[in-house]
Design an enzyme around this catalytic site. Structure first.
Site, PDB file in Angstrom:
ATOM      1  N   ASP A   1       0.825  -1.204   0.000  1.00 17.67           N
ATOM      2  CA  ASP A   1       0.000   0.000   0.000  1.00 17.67           C
ATOM      3  C   ASP A   1       0.864   1.261   0.000  1.00 17.67           C
ATOM      4  O   ASP A   1       1.575   1.517   0.964  1.00 17.67           O
ATOM      5  CB  ASP A   1      -0.875  -0.023   1.264  1.00 17.67           C
ATOM      6  CG  ASP A   1      -1.829   1.156   1.327  1.00 17.67           C
ATOM      7  OD1 ASP A   1      -2.033   1.811   0.290  1.00 17.67           O
ATOM      8  OD2 ASP A   1      -2.360   1.420   2.413  1.00 17.67           O
TER       9      ASP A   1
ATOM     10  N   ASP B   1      -2.450   6.467  -5.533  1.00 17.98           N
ATOM     11  CA  ASP B   1      -2.621   5.512  -4.444  1.00 17.98           C
ATOM     12  C   ASP B   1      -2.770   4.106  -5.015  1.00 17.98           C
ATOM     13  O   ASP B   1      -3.589   3.876  -5.897  1.00 17.98           O
ATOM     14  CB  ASP B   1      -3.873   5.910  -3.643  1.00 17.98           C
ATOM     15  CG  ASP B   1      -4.114   4.998  -2.456  1.00 17.98           C
ATOM     16  OD1 ASP B   1      -3.134   4.424  -1.945  1.00 17.98           O
ATOM     17  OD2 ASP B   1      -5.279   4.869  -2.033  1.00 17.98           O
TER      18      ASP B   1
END
Ligand SMILES: *[C@@H]1O[C@H](CO)[C@@H](O)[C@H](O)[C@H]1NC(C)=O
Ligand SMILES: *[C@@H]1O[C@H](CO)[C@@H](O)[C@H](O)[C@H]1NC(C)=O
Length: 477
Positions: A155, A355
């Site tokens: 992430d 992201d």
């Protein structure tokens, strides 16, 4: 509701008064579509409709995984995942999109919090921890000595790497790998409350540390009500064949929520707590990844510089709205070779981040409505279909073998053109409901987010030390 429950369980675990203040996010991902049969013609893609539906076999990888610091990236729910798939646990598109919205809401609230320096807790709709993790892209690392293989979600939108650890004092969610036992690793060390490291974790976790005995306690709550609490520790982490000593991570003894199945999370954010910053002397704060086009193929995550001539770089954004994420300066959007008429202030007002854990790209409302109008015009010959959750531009392609769709490109600062691969344009549950995989924000001041569906198959290079992010097409299948 869930926030109250969490606070009680933190107290139960650790006597310190340890409050969860701000919220991060979780990862999800539409398990994508088979994307090979797509032809390029000028300003249009010709997409074979059958190729939009996921395959159930893992196609052999064509990318080199021989480099020392390269990890194979697979989709959590696909046939290439190292874990056997239980069909009942595969989330629906609606679930994935709802969880994606929870992540985005938490990104928006974290952003407005850090800008306002607010300290109050943020209440977000919490889901039961039993909702299956749609955390999507996973890698396998070795933890401790002797090393134990663990699959982690990776992430770029969070910083602290954490894993579930024994003993699970309050609760651990079920995971496929055996839960890590720190007492069996000869290189495991707790980090003390008095260390500078402990004192400064709030920048990476969003929460002030706690203390249990002399050991530093971290806690992270994600936007959907899931959380991890445990000890800040260090141990050897093995990435492919590279042994990295004394890497700090969270050894979580109370973990509940979305990551069901995976052993934890690898934080690749920009904060000093992230694994990217901790390995700066070895890898120079550079990493790159390619997300595979479908759940039935594999991509890669590489630490350290990678020579690739075709990569074009845009500067990381100086827009303060994008902190603490990787910000990019989006300047314009092209559809079918034509620049959309969108005032530059639309993008500067929102700011944009990239992201790896947000599934669907979010655009400022004015930019999305311009994109949608241009896209609809180009697809006017096809029948429309009802909206799918947050996706409102959907088509019924069931009567077609192939369809022609306009190419979409994002332009970033430095005249960097990133063409969205055809595979990144749609989310399809079946051929009668195929939706443009981009959504509009509700407020012009909400952050724009360049999400992972639109990153599929691209080579992305994060040169954090150099303050830039690079893009190239054709990074993986
Ligand atoms: C780490 O600290 C916790 C809490 O003080 C303690 O229970 C645990 O045994 C420690 N582990 C090691 C390896 O020192
Ligand atoms: C296609 O998927 C949608 C949403 O999941 C569903 O409502 C619809 O009934 C499906 N259509 C067919 C033909 O399976």
């Amino acid at each position: 509701m869930a926030i109250i429950i969490c606070t009680i369980s933190f107290r139960f675990l650790f006597s310190s008064s340890f409050h969860i203040l701000s919220l991060l996010c979780v990862l999800n991902k539409v398990y994508a579509h088979e994307g090979r049969k797509m032809a390029e013609t000028g300003h249009h893609h010709t997409v074979t409709v059958g190729s939009l539906i996921p395959s159930s076999v893992c196609s052999p990888s064509t990318i080199g995984l021989d480099e020392k610091s390269t990890l194979k990236v697979t989709h959590k729910h696909g046939p290439c995942s190292p874990h056997k798939q239980d069909k009942a646990n595969i989330p629906s598109h609606e679930d994935i999109l709802r969880l994606d919205q929870a992540r985005v809401d938490s990104i928006q609230s974290k952003m407005s919090n850090s800008n306002a320096k607010a300290k109050d807790s943020v209440t977000l709709p919490a889901q039961s921890g039993s909702i299956i993790g749609s955390a999507n892209y996973i890698v396998t690392v070795g933890m401790g000595t002797p090393k134990k293989d663990l699959t982690l979600v990776f992430d770029t939108g969070s910083d602290l790497t954490w894993i579930q650890c024994q003993p699970c004092v309050v609760a651990c969610y079920p995971q496929v790998d055996p839960i890590f036992n720190p007492s069996k690793s000869t290189t495991y060390k707790n980090i003390s409350c008095n260390s500078d490291r402990c004192k400064s974790i709030a920048s990476g976790t969003g929460n002030e540390p706690g203390c249990s005995g002399t050991t530093c306690v971290y806690g992270i709550q994600y936007g959907d009500g899931s959380f991890t609490v445990g000890f800040l520790a260090k141990d050897t982490i093995t990435l492919s064949s590279d042994k990295l000593r004394e890497i700090e991570f969270g050894c979580g003894e109370n973990n509940q929520g979305l990551f069901v199945g995976q052993a934890g999370l690898m934080g690749l954010g920009p904060d000093k707590l992230s694994i990217v910053s901790q390995t700066a002397s070895k890898y120079g704060k550079i990493f790159s990844y390619c997300l595979p086009s479908s759940s039935s193929s594999a991509g890669r995550l590489t630490f350290g510089p990678k020579s690739s001539k075709s990569v074009k770089y845009t500067r990381l954004s100086a827009n303060p709205k994008t902190k603490p994420y990787y910000g990019l300066d989006l300047r314009g959007i092209y559809v079918g070779g034509k620049k959309l008429s969108i005032s530059p202030s639309v993008f500067t007002t929102s700011g944009t981040i990239i992201d790896s854990g947000t599934v669907i790209t979010r655009l400022p409302p004015a930019a999305y409505s311009a994109l949608k109008a241009a896209f609809k015009k180009k697809l006017s010959q096809y029948p429309r279909a009802p909206a799918l959750s947050i996706l409102d531009t959907c088509y019924d392609f069931s009567k077609y073998r192939s369809v022609s769709v306009p190419k979409i490109s994002f332009f970033f600062r430095g005249s960097v053109q990133v063409r969205i691969p055809a595979i990144g344009l749609f989310v399809a549950s079946n051929t009668s409901q195929v939706c443009l995989a981009i959504a509009g924000n509700s407020s012009p001041t909400d952050l724009g987010i360049y999400g992972n569906t639109q990153q599929l198959t691209l080579q992305l290079v994060y040169d954090v030390a150099g303050g830039k992010v690079g893009f190239a097409s054709g990074g993986c299948n």
